[in-house]
Write an enzyme that holds these catalytic residues in place. Structure first.
Site, PDB file in Angstrom:
ATOM      1  N   GLY A  68     164.284 -59.416 -25.715  1.00 41.62           N
ATOM      2  CA  GLY A  68     162.998 -59.464 -26.090  1.00 41.62           C
ATOM      3  C   GLY A  68     162.162 -59.194 -26.864  1.00 41.62           C
ATOM      4  N   TYR A  69     163.489 -58.416 -28.052  1.00 41.87           N
ATOM      5  CA  TYR A  69     162.797 -58.009 -29.521  1.00 41.87           C
ATOM      6  C   TYR A  69     163.223 -59.509 -30.156  1.00 41.87           C
ATOM      7  CZ  TYR A  69     162.776 -56.273 -34.075  1.00 41.87           C
ATOM      8  OH  TYR A  69     161.840 -55.520 -34.851  1.00 41.87           O
ATOM      9  N   CYS A  70     164.352 -60.334 -29.961  1.00 39.62           N
ATOM     10  CA  CYS A  70     164.640 -61.139 -30.494  1.00 39.62           C
ATOM     11  C   CYS A  70     163.541 -62.315 -29.767  1.00 39.62           C
ATOM     12  CB  CYS A  70     165.726 -61.897 -30.540  1.00 39.62           C
ATOM     13  SG  CYS A  70     166.878 -60.794 -31.582  1.00 39.62           S
ATOM     14  N   ALA A 113     160.240 -62.188 -29.996  1.00 39.85           N
ATOM     15  CA  ALA A 113     159.255 -62.053 -30.619  1.00 39.85           C
ATOM     16  C   ALA A 113     159.598 -62.091 -31.159  1.00 39.85           C
ATOM     17  CB  ALA A 113     158.386 -59.786 -29.924  1.00 39.85           C
ATOM     18  N   LYS A 114     160.311 -62.875 -32.283  1.00 46.63           N
ATOM     19  CA  LYS A 114     160.948 -61.806 -33.480  1.00 46.63           C
ATOM     20  C   LYS A 114     160.570 -63.888 -34.559  1.00 46.63           C
ATOM     21  CE  LYS A 114     160.252 -57.820 -35.344  1.00 46.63           C
ATOM     22  NZ  LYS A 114     158.784 -57.508 -36.632  1.00 46.63           N
TER      23      LYS A 114
END
Length: 239
Positions: free
Chosen positions: A153-155, A157-158
């Site tokens: 999920g973080y990847c 977004a980033k």
């Protein structure tokens, strides 16, 4: 800095606070934005002590369009300009994909990607409409360049931040706006306190090193533009 006004979102986080101090020590006029008003006011007072004579603190949720618009309105009313914007607001929840909830995924997309979009859009629109200049810093971090387990999920977004910024730079190509992507990895900051992953913070970079990298990018004379900066601790290198 020659009197340039710098706006920092996520100012009360690790990188944001370190950058605020670095710039305040050089006497830079600052606009500080973060959600926690009391913490933000304390930081503003510290910036005065560090050397900045002009500091505006604006409590802001970067996922709220109206609050972002108000942030820029107040900044322009006080200073007449915003020359540099650093999007340092961010949120990480590191879990395996089958454990990640929809709400957690939405939260990361909203803060990291939507927040970057709203602030960046407001900044470049004003720069294009008024003076055709400005410098925008967005922070995909190293997980916006290299994937990692427990960070789907973080990847998402980033990686989105990186793609968005590169495409936005093409939209603004004829307006002399500078864009810098910061691929920091392993920063010892409060980010890790709620990320859900145990890490060796003593082996990470310090927020001050990230702030020094941003300060360096701000000093590069025209026509040079540091489009991407990669900074990692030696224990986190990708080859």
């Amino acid at each position: 800095m020659n009197g340039k006004v710098v706006l920092i979102t996520g100012a009360t986080g690790g990188i944001g606070t370190a950058l605020a101090q670095r710039l305040a020590e050089s006497g830079t006029p600052l606009v500080l934005a973060a959600r926690q008003g009391e913490v933000l006011e304390r930081l503003a007072a510290q910036c005065h002590q560090w050397g900045s004579t002009e500091v505006l603190a604006v409590p802001t949720d970067v996922t709220n369009r109206l609050q972002v618009e108000s942030l820029f309105e107040r900044s322009y009313r006080q200073f007449g300009t915003v020359d540099v914007v650093v999007n340092a607001a961010g949120l990480g929840i590191l879990k395996a994909v089958h454990q990640l909830t929809e709400a957690e995924f939405d939260q990361m997309i909203n803060v990291n990607l939507k927040g970057t979009f709203l602030v960046s859009q407001q900044a470049v629109t004003r720069w294009m409409d008024t003076k055709a200049s400005g410098h925008l810093f967005n922070i995909p971090g190293i997980l916006g360049q290299h994937p990692m387990g427990n960070a789907s999920g973080y990847c998402a977004a980033k990686f989105g931040v990186a793609g968005f910024t590169k495409a936005m730079a093409l939209d603004c190509k004829r307006f002399a706006i500078k864009f810098t992507l910061l691929y920091f990895g392993g920063i010892d900051s409060p980010f890790w306190e709620n990320a859900g992953m145990k890490v060796q913070r003593d082996k990470m970079l310090k927020p001050q090193q990230a702030a020094d990298a941003i300060y360096f990018a701000l000093q590069v004379p025209a026509p040079g533009v540091p489009t991407e900066i990669v900074l990692q601790p030696d224990s986190h290198l990708f080859y």
